[in-house]
Design a protein around this motif. Structure first.
Motif, PDB file in Angstrom:
ATOM      1  N   ILE A 189      -3.979   7.256  -3.729  1.00 16.28           N
ATOM      2  CA  ILE A 189      -4.438   6.896  -2.247  1.00 16.28           C
ATOM      3  C   ILE A 189      -5.733   6.192  -2.321  1.00 16.28           C
ATOM      4  O   ILE A 189      -5.713   5.141  -1.685  1.00 16.28           O
ATOM      5  CB  ILE A 189      -5.019   8.178  -1.804  1.00 16.28           C
ATOM      6  CG1 ILE A 189      -4.022   9.317  -1.689  1.00 16.28           C
ATOM      7  CG2 ILE A 189      -5.507   8.114  -0.407  1.00 16.28           C
ATOM      8  CD1 ILE A 189      -4.364  10.640  -1.210  1.00 16.28           C
ATOM      9  N   TYR A 206       2.088  10.408  -3.208  1.00 16.65           N
ATOM     10  CA  TYR A 206       0.614  10.477  -2.261  1.00 16.65           C
ATOM     11  C   TYR A 206      -0.297  11.539  -2.413  1.00 16.65           C
ATOM     12  O   TYR A 206      -1.258  11.866  -1.908  1.00 16.65           O
ATOM     13  CB  TYR A 206       1.359  10.560  -0.949  1.00 16.65           C
ATOM     14  CG  TYR A 206       2.407  11.595  -0.464  1.00 16.65           C
ATOM     15  CD1 TYR A 206       1.588  12.831  -0.168  1.00 16.65           C
ATOM     16  CD2 TYR A 206       3.567  11.344  -0.636  1.00 16.65           C
ATOM     17  CE1 TYR A 206       2.603  14.123   0.000  1.00 16.65           C
ATOM     18  CE2 TYR A 206       4.375  12.654  -0.179  1.00 16.65           C
ATOM     19  CZ  TYR A 206       3.968  13.616  -0.120  1.00 16.65           C
ATOM     20  OH  TYR A 206       4.793  14.671   0.306  1.00 16.65           O
ATOM     21  N   THR A 207       0.322  12.565  -3.390  1.00 22.06           N
ATOM     22  CA  THR A 207      -0.750  13.796  -3.673  1.00 22.06           C
ATOM     23  C   THR A 207      -1.495  13.103  -4.717  1.00 22.06           C
ATOM     24  O   THR A 207      -2.719  13.819  -4.893  1.00 22.06           O
ATOM     25  CB  THR A 207      -0.050  14.822  -4.191  1.00 22.06           C
ATOM     26  OG1 THR A 207       1.021  14.572  -5.103  1.00 22.06           O
ATOM     27  CG2 THR A 207       0.791  15.460  -2.935  1.00 22.06           C
ATOM     28  N   SER A 219       0.694  -1.094   0.166  1.00 12.53           N
ATOM     29  CA  SER A 219       0.120  -0.128   0.076  1.00 12.53           C
ATOM     30  C   SER A 219       1.079   1.051   0.076  1.00 12.53           C
ATOM     31  O   SER A 219       0.550   2.236  -0.700  1.00 12.53           O
ATOM     32  CB  SER A 219      -1.014   0.012   1.198  1.00 12.53           C
ATOM     33  OG  SER A 219      -1.667  -0.675   1.012  1.00 12.53           O
ATOM     34  N   LEU A 220       1.806   1.099   0.733  1.00 13.57           N
ATOM     35  CA  LEU A 220       2.792   2.497   0.917  1.00 13.57           C
ATOM     36  C   LEU A 220       3.402   2.491  -0.687  1.00 13.57           C
ATOM     37  O   LEU A 220       3.613   3.775  -1.077  1.00 13.57           O
ATOM     38  CB  LEU A 220       3.991   2.117   1.921  1.00 13.57           C
ATOM     39  CG  LEU A 220       3.290   2.147   3.325  1.00 13.57           C
ATOM     40  CD1 LEU A 220       4.507   1.924   4.155  1.00 13.57           C
ATOM     41  CD2 LEU A 220       2.829   3.747   3.586  1.00 13.57           C
ATOM     42  N   SER A 269       0.801   4.178  -2.798  1.00 12.57           N
ATOM     43  CA  SER A 269       0.682   5.478  -2.593  1.00 12.57           C
ATOM     44  C   SER A 269       1.821   6.188  -2.806  1.00 12.57           C
ATOM     45  O   SER A 269       1.863   7.474  -2.122  1.00 12.57           O
ATOM     46  CB  SER A 269      -0.024   5.639  -0.919  1.00 12.57           C
ATOM     47  OG  SER A 269       1.056   5.397  -0.284  1.00 12.57           O
ATOM     48  N   ALA A 321      -4.097   2.554  -3.138  1.00  8.84           N
ATOM     49  CA  ALA A 321      -3.612   2.065  -1.871  1.00  8.84           C
ATOM     50  C   ALA A 321      -4.444   1.587  -0.822  1.00  8.84           C
ATOM     51  O   ALA A 321      -4.177   0.507  -0.390  1.00  8.84           O
ATOM     52  CB  ALA A 321      -2.435   3.214  -1.219  1.00  8.84           C
ATOM     53  N   GLN A 322      -5.533   2.358  -0.794  1.00  2.29           N
ATOM     54  CA  GLN A 322      -6.497   2.055   0.391  1.00  2.29           C
ATOM     55  C   GLN A 322      -7.147   0.689  -0.012  1.00  2.29           C
ATOM     56  O   GLN A 322      -7.411  -0.259   0.703  1.00  2.29           O
ATOM     57  CB  GLN A 322      -7.323   3.083   0.789  1.00  2.29           C
ATOM     58  CG  GLN A 322      -6.813   4.120   1.577  1.00  2.29           C
ATOM     59  CD  GLN A 322      -7.764   5.295   1.820  1.00  2.29           C
ATOM     60  OE1 GLN A 322      -8.384   5.930   0.826  1.00  2.29           O
ATOM     61  NE2 GLN A 322      -8.019   5.616   2.919  1.00  2.29           N
TER      62      GLN A 322
END
Lengths: 806, 112, 494, 142
Positions: A160, A154-155, A147-148, A151, A163-164
């Motif tokens: 996001i 990340y912007t 997930s990291l 993401s 990843a979630q």
């Protein structure tokens, strides 16, 4: 801690060092430091080949939480070694590729490599551990690391989201897997896979067998993106391409495969295991290949193709598990499927890795991955085009590449099913090869589509944002070239792998099938003869695939092709929204902010539970109560008391309310006198007086009471609840009192009465109790008073608005 | 008498709970006062009532009423007093700040 | 020697009284209260080790022998709780030094703080039921003072409800005490336990057990008695919210564990495996769904307290040594992690000036340390291995499966997923995404704020990796409390 | 609060206060042997002083009694807690009380007990608390 343990943990240790390397050695791309580790590990793991290929397994024990049965025991056999080599080998290539893919100036390389190393370590942990819980631990770490990595930018909204999504789905699977492992522990009393396999008959006989199996499979299926849990994988393509190549095609998604393969020894032989895995695999294979055709994003195609290929391997493991059903018979029939699974696993890692890297190069150089904008790159990027061509041909199952070999074997495995003679396969087992064949047609189709749309046709630079499109730098090409070469080499000389890697892995998947010293026959050949049905099936695939490609223009505009998004995404999105909205609804109806509602809920609960208990135990069970007599004057006092209390809810005048309340307080003081408690009476009297003063002081400022207009329905609810509560207290008191009389214990008070004078030097027993026998209570009671004062003073003096501090 | 007191205490409890469910701060505060009376009486009642003289040894009685619950009630009374004082001031300040004593208006917004 | 065990009550008492005398001078109050909390922490470490090595310590206050006077008992569970409470207290205090407004410090913030510690520590230590009530009241009134401290409109409004519900619960506590006294004629818990075990009648005892359960459950915020919690914890400053989040509900849980192991162990089929397990399930679910519904940093954390408390009670309800050990592990994990999370909320608020998640974004870019420390703590809360959250949930769930409590175990797993969901909500809104705070806000340093939280984050990692010694310890605690004769004998000296 | 200037009332008040004060001291000291004690005594004294405030007005009394009641609370708490510590210093359990009978001239046999300073602490806290609360609220009135 042995060297093997250090090998598993070394990526984590390296991960800790990365931020420092990044910070203090800015001039060198951090990737170069990282690259050393997987290379060293790869060589280290290669050194195990001689031992595993002779059927040996290495087990190094290390206690972690032995009292919970959790031990970090590293176990190396053919299967885990195969995965370890994949993880470190592909890992090294991906790191090398990423050095050129990610700019050291623009990107936060420290984050990237920390995640990547975390993932590598966790993945090694998953495949090298013998303990199920340790596997689970590393399993979840791979979910988090994945997930990291998704993401990483990340912007971006989509990163996001992806990843979630991947985290929720894989962690969900992980948790059900944990439940499955717990059930296995309950059945067999161990978390060790080897011990579980040894006790497979106990597991099989247990009533918890099916639930445990399904729960474990949920974990494997979510991780390996099996239908319908596959929806996270396409969204995971938001990750930087090296990540997609590494996690989302070569390694992490194969953790589920690994788990299924590993636990075949425990669950294999059960019809449920056979059916669930085979069907899930076939459905995923088909769904993935059909969906891949619809994609317009290069990585989207590859994502669905990965899903489909994972389904293929899964279905092979499912059909192969039948080997356990015929432990004594000729195993070649069933073991072909296992052989195909293992072989295809390796092949898929090579060709899919090279394809992802090629797609990444296209993306990197042209700025887009949309096949509607791409085209004609063959002349501009000839090396990339060649790599892609090799990879796609292998994936499509064309000779002489490795994909052809394993695809043929896959078809053989599926055809064999009809000959099993168990689970009613002789009647409708024929469906299985048909499905497999249809899926292969679509696989062939999307391979052609992908190549033609990207590299053939006309190059149109106006659709691209980038000005000068050219071939990628050599550094970026090294890794895909190596993989493409492997595709060719494994295709031409498959038996390079056969006895060193594949056979030990098969032996590990199917323990107990072979007698000691025996080996599976794994000689892989290209040519099965003209009469072999596999050959004709492959020819059919090519023919039909080409026809579909030729007619592609006709169905390009159908709704099927334009709808890119997988149906099950809607289920996820609605589920997500529904969860939030549903919980908001639930919270709104209970956390209303109304004290009244809170009391209704709480009191209802208390009444119900107390009433149930009383009902259950026939309470109050009053035999003969020894009650003290009630003198006439007490009746009178109590009548006044009740009167003053009952009148309070009806009063609509605040002064009258205060008076009525304090009257009841004074009567309590009187009751204390009647009950022979002079200290209490005195205290109550004084306190009531001070309270009245306080009341008057404070409520001098409060508005007049309003006439209450309660709706009759609410009033009824209030009445029922309050009367019910009073009843509970009365009945409860009577039960307690009668039990007290029945038990007839002497009170500890007798001690006080006897010792107040001699031991404590006081005549007033109550006071002696207060200051001596139970002095601590009094000390704290005084503290309570002091606290109330401090609070009151601060309340009056402090008047914040809410933004003074945090 | 214990039976009678149990019933009386039950009634006081009913009134208290009823008041707790009303809308005005003042009624709720009054409810806490009544509640403390009820439980103090209960504590005394449950150890048996009027079974001897007041627990002061100089009275030289044959038997004394149980002194322990009295001591406990005394502690409880004081604590209840402290809480009442605090609660009064708190409701007073609440009224001053929110300009209302109506608990319906003191609900707060739904999303909180 | 045994006098030492009352020091966690006496020291804050005396120091608090002295701070009242110094209430106008904030610097000296800081220094004194800081030193006091550190001393208490050292003391409780010492006590925990001493009791672990030498067994239960009992102090008969006022030199009155056991069932008659008040006893202070330090056994394994008490000292563990004491250690945790002083740890949380110390951390929050040092966080408060840097965050709270000066005016608060001159309005008895520190005395209230220390007195709250008295209530909490005393509740863990006392062996007397009525004394427990008194300690509860000390804790509660101090908490009223702190929760309304500052007197904003929001605080007043929600604190009023908080106070009323707690008064109600306290009144029921006296009802329970009255009933217990009526049956057993004593207030000493060991003595009560002894007398209760001699009674073969269970019905009326269950009435009392349930009444006390309701009382403690409402202090511990169990379903459906938690209504006071979520909204009121939003009001006070982060240091206080963290302190409350870490401590207060756990006192209720401690009381449940204590009474339902020592006293009410006669009908576990009904009370533990029936009632407590059911309540635990609903508590977990409703709490976590509350958290899922919110879009505010502090509110999500508040709702999570409820769901987490459910796990602890679930461990007790399953009532095997493994499960109870898990519950104890969980308490330790929860107190550490929850406190840290609330403090992170405070640090975030210091930067962004809000706790509304929808107004935040991209903090990971400007404050990476905050982001990563939060992330570790958050996934630890969700039970991701190998952090402390996993090793505390796992034994409970495993025990649930062993005892064939499948539904509750499934609920516990599901709640773990939803916890991750709401934690990731915080992370993705506040830390990922486009930066929403200003350039000036981006420069606000939080290093000093994070310093007090660091030990907590370190602990959640250590509790995970070094799970073996901690779990063995929890197991010993569990076996100790599940065999109440130890407790009874050491108190009554029989 | 308005300032009453009724001479009669003020004289009467003085008398009442004298009686109430001495009675409250009696209650404080007698508590161990007959109904009374620090708590009751403290409240009694507080009410006496309250009457003082009521009859002479807030401000005029404030000038005479320059006491910070909050600090008295602190002192009272110290009294109550430190008495117990003394027994600890001598190796006895916390809060152990001692008492003995002494023959004193004039007063005859007198019982001296360590419960007295403890009760005195209670007395101080209760006295100061009652006054502090009421006066703080009363001041807020203005």
């Amino acid at each position: 801690m042995t060297l093997l343990h250090w090998a598993v943990l070394s990526p984590f240790i390296a991960a800790i060092l990365i931020p420092f390397l990044y910070k203090y050695l800015k001039r060198i791309h951090t990737g170069w430091f990282v690259l050393i580790l997987p290379l060293v590990l790869f060589i280290y793991f290669l050194s195990f080949i001689p031992r595993t290929s002779s059927g040996e397994a290495i087990l190094n024990n290390l206690d972690w939480v032995p009292s919970l049965g959790i031990n970090f025991n590293v176990y190396v056999d053919g299967l885990s070694l195969l995965f370890a080599l994949l993880i470190t080998g592909i890992g090294a290539l991906v790191v090398l590729y990423s050095i050129y893919y990610l700019s050291k100036r623009k990107e936060k390389l420290n984050n990237f490599y920390v995640y990547l190393l975390m993932f590598m370590g966790a993945m090694l942990g998953v495949v090298l551990s013998d303990n199920l819980i340790v596997i689970y631990v590393f399993w979840e770490v791979t979910s988090i690391a994945s997930s990291l990595l998704i993401s990483y930018w990340y912007t971006r909204e989509k990163s996001i989201y992806g990843a979630q999504k991947s985290m929720y789905i894989t962690v969900f699977g992980g948790l059900s897997m944990l439940a499955g492992f717990s059930l296995l522990y309950v059945i067999a009393g161990t978390f060790s896979i080897r011990e579980l396999i040894a006790n497979a008959d106990i597991v099989m006989a247990s009533g918890l067998f099916i639930p445990a199996m399904i729960l474990v499979l949920l974990g494997a299926f979510t991780k390996s993106a099996q239908f319908p849990f596959h929806i996270w994988l396409p969204d995971a393509m938001e990750a930087p391409t090296p990540v997609s190549a590494y996690l989302h095609s070569a390694t992490m998604v194969k953790a589920g495969i690994y788990l299924v393969a590993r636990l075949t020894g425990v669950f294999g032989g059960a019809p449920e295991w056979f059916w669930i895995i085979t069907i899930a695999g076939l459905v995923t294979l088909t769904w993935g290949s059909i969906s891949a055709v619809r994609q317009k994003d290069l990585k989207g195609i590859l994502a669905f193709s990965t899903i489909s290929q994972l389904g293929l391997i899964m279905s092979l493991l499912g059909t192969g598990s039948a080997a356990f059903y015929f432990q004594d018979g000729d195993n070649a029939l069933y073991m072909t499927a296992i052989l195909a699974a293992v072989f295809h696993l390796v092949n898929h890692a090579t060709f899919k890795g090279s394809l992802f890297m090629a797609a990444g190069i296209v993306d990197h150089e042209t700025g887009t991955r949309d096949i509607r904008k791409l085209g004609g790159l063959m002349t501009i990027m000839p090396i990339t085009a060649t790599i892609s061509l090799i990879g796609l041909a292998s994936m499509a199952g064309l000779p002489p590449f490795n994909g052809f070999l394993s695809k043929e074997m896959f078809l053989t495995g599926m055809l064999n099913v009809t000959e099993y003679g168990i689970f009613h396969l002789e009647t409708f087992g024929f469906i299985i090869p048909i499905i497999a064949w249809i899926a292969s047609v679509f696989t062939f189709l999307y391979c052609i589509l992908m190549f033609s749309k990207t590299f053939m046709g006309k190059f149109d630079s106006s659709k691209l944002k980038v000005q000068h499109v050219h071939e990628a730098p050599i550094g970026m090409l090294i890794s895909p070239i190596i993989l493409a070469v492997l595709v060719v080499v494994f295709g031409l000389f498959p038996n390079l792998l056969a006895y060193s890697i594949i056979e030990p892995a098969m032996a590990a998947i199917a323990p107990g099938i072979l007698s000691p010293g025996e080996f599976f026959d794994v000689h892989i050949t290209h040519w099965h003869g003209f009469l072999a049905p596999e050959l004709w099936m492959t020819i059919g695939v090519v023919v039909l695939g080409v026809i579909l490609f030729m007619t592609f223009k006709k169905w390009e505009n159908t709704a099927f092709y334009r709808g890119e998004r997988d149906l099950f995404n809607y289920a996820y999105d609605y589920g997500y929204d529904g969860l939030v909205k549903g919980s908001q609804w639930l919270t709104r109806i209970q956390m209303t902010g109304r004290l009244r509602d809170y009391f209704i809920y709480m009191c209802t609960f208390i009444i119900l539970i107390m009433a149930y208990t009383m009902y259950r135990y026939n309470l109050p069970a009053i035999q003969s109560l020894d009650l003290s007599p009630v003198p006439i004057y007490v009746w009178f006092v109590i009548a006044v008391f009740i009167g003053s209390v009952i009148v309070i809810p009806f009063i609509n005048n605040r002064v009258a309310l205060i008076i009525a309340t304090s009257v009841s307080g004074f009567i309590v003081a009187l009751l204390f006198v009647l009950f022979r408690a002079p200290d209490l009476a005195l205290t109550q009297l004084l306190i009531e007086t001070v309270s009245v003063i306080l009341f008057m002081l404070v409520f001098y400022h409060l508005p007049k009471l309003k006439k209450v207009k309660t709706p009759p329905k609410l009033k009824a609810v209030k009445l029922i609840i309050s009367i019910g509560f009073g009843l509970i207290i009365t009945l409860g008191s009577l039960s307690a009192f009668s039990l007290g009389q029945e038990a007839n214990y002497s009170s500890i008070s007798e001690y006080y009465t006897e010792n107040a004078k001699e031991e404590a030097g006081g005549y007033n027993i109550v006071n002696v109790i207060l200051v001596d026998f139970r002095g601590l209570d009094t000390m704290l009671e005084v503290l309570v008073v002091a606290l109330a004062v401090l609070t009151v003073v601060s309340l009056i003096r402090l008047r914040f608005k809410g933004s003074e501090d945090v | 008498m214990e039976l009678l007191m149990s019933i009386v205490i039950g009634i006081v409890f009913s009134v208290t709970i009823y008041l707790f469910m009303s809308k005005d701060l003042l009624r709720v505060v009054a409810a806490t006062l009544l509640l403390s009376h009820a439980v103090h009486l209960l504590l005394l009642t449950m150890s048996g009532l009027q079974r001897g003289a007041a627990p002061v040894l100089s009275f030289d009685a044959e038997a004394y009423t149980d002194p322990l619950p009295q001591a406990l009630v005394l502690t409880a009374i004081v604590i209840a007093f402290a809480v009442t004082a605090l609660l009064l001031v708190m409701s007073y300040r609440t009224y001053k700040v929110h300009k209302t004593d109506d608990l319906e208006e003191l609900r707060g917004s739904a999303d909180e | 020697m045994s006098n030492v065990i009352i020091l966690p009550v006496i020291i804050p008492f005396i120091i608090g009284a002295i701070l009242i005398l110094l209430y106008k001078r904030h610097t000296i109050q800081r220094v004194i209260s800081g030193i006091t909390m550190l001393a208490l922490l050292a003391l409780s470490v010492y006590l925990a080790i001493y009791v672990y090595q030498h067994g239960t310590l009992v102090l008969e206050v006022g030199d009155w022998e056991a069932p008659f006077g008040i006893v202070i008992v330090a056994d394994l569970l008490s000292t563990l709780m004491l250690l945790l409470s002083t740890l949380v207290g110390t951390v929050c205090l040092f966080f408060a030094f840097q965050t709270i407004a000066r005016d608060r410090e001159k309005q008895f913030f520190y005395p209230l703080y220390l007195f709250l510690m008295i209530g909490v520590n005393g509740s863990f230590l006392t062996g007397d039921l009525f004394n427990l009530f008194v300690f509860f009241e000390v804790m509660l009134i101090a908490s009223y003072g702190l929760i309304v401290h500052g007197g904003t409109g929001y605080q007043l409004r929600e604190s009023f409800k908080y106070v009323i519900i707690n008064i109600f619960a306290s009144a029921l506590f006296i009802v329970g005490i009255a009933w217990i006294y009526s049956i057993t004629g004593t207030m000493n818990m060991a003595h009560i336990a002894q007398r209760v075990s001699e009674l073969d009648q269970t019905g009326a005892l269950n009435i009392v057990a349930i009444m006390l359960f309701i009382v403690f459950a409402s202090k511990g915020a169990l379903f459906p008695l938690y209504f006071w919690l979520p909204k009121s914890y939003y009001g006070p400053p982060a240091a206080i919210a963290a302190l409350f989040g870490g401590l207060l509900t756990k006192v209720g849980i401690y009381a449940i564990i204590r009474t339902f192991t020592v006293i009410f162990n006669h009908d576990t089929g009904f009370t533990h495996k029936g009632l407590i397990v059911t309540v635990a399930g609903f508590t977990m679910l409703f709490g976590v769904l509350g958290a899922v519904s919110q879009f505010d940093f502090k509110r999500i954390l508040s709702y999570h307290i409820i769901s987490q408390v459910g796990y602890m009670v679930m461990g007790l309800g399953i009532f095997t040594p493994l499960a109870v050990a898990g519950a104890i592990y969980y308490i330790a994990h929860h107190m550490i992690v929850k406190t840290a999370l609330f403090l992170f909320a405070g640090a975030t608020q210091k930067i962004t000036g809000t706790t509304d998640l929808k107004k935040m974004g991209g903090l990971i870019g400007t404050h990476p340390w905050l982001a990563w420390l939060f992330f570790i703590t958050a996934i630890s809360l969700a039970g991701i291995p190998p952090l402390s959250g996993f090793f505390s949930k796992f034994p409970i769930i495993l025990a649930g499966f062993e005892e064939q409590q499948y539904v509750i175990s499934a609920v516990a797993l599901l709640v773990g997923l939803l916890t991750l969901f709401s934690m990731m909500k915080i992370f993705s809104y506040a830390f990922w995404g486009k930066q929403k705070h200003t350039a000036a806000q981006a420069k606000i340093p939080v290093g000093k704020l994070l310093l007090p939280i660091l030990p907590l984050v370190a602990l959640t990692i250590i509790l995970g990796f070094a799970a073996e010694p901690i779990f063995t310890y929890s197991m010993e605690v569990a076996e100790d409390i599940m065999n109440p004769t130890n407790y009874i004998e050491s108190v009554l000296k029989e | 609060m308005k300032k009453p200037n009724n001479m009669m009332l003020q004289t009467l008040t003085r008398l009442i206060i004298l009686i109430v004060l001495s009675f409250s001291i009696y209650l404080l000291l007698a508590g161990h042997n007959s109904p009374g004690g620090g708590f009751i005594g403290g409240l009694m004294t507080a009410s006496a002083i309250l009457i003082l405030y009521l009859s002479f007005g807030l401000n005029s009394i404030k000038k005479v009694i320059r006491l910070d009641y909050i600090k008295i609370i602190g002192i009272g708490l110290l009294f109550a807690s430190v008495t117990g510590v003394v027994s600890m210093v001598f190796g006895f359990p916390y809060l152990k009380q001692f008492f003995d009978y002494f023959r004193l001239p004039i007063l005859g046999e007198v019982e001296l007990t360590t419960a007295l300073p403890f009760d005195l602490g209670v007395y101080f806290v209760v006295l100061a608390s009652a006054l502090a609360i009421i006066l703080t609220i009363a001041e807020d009135d203005k």
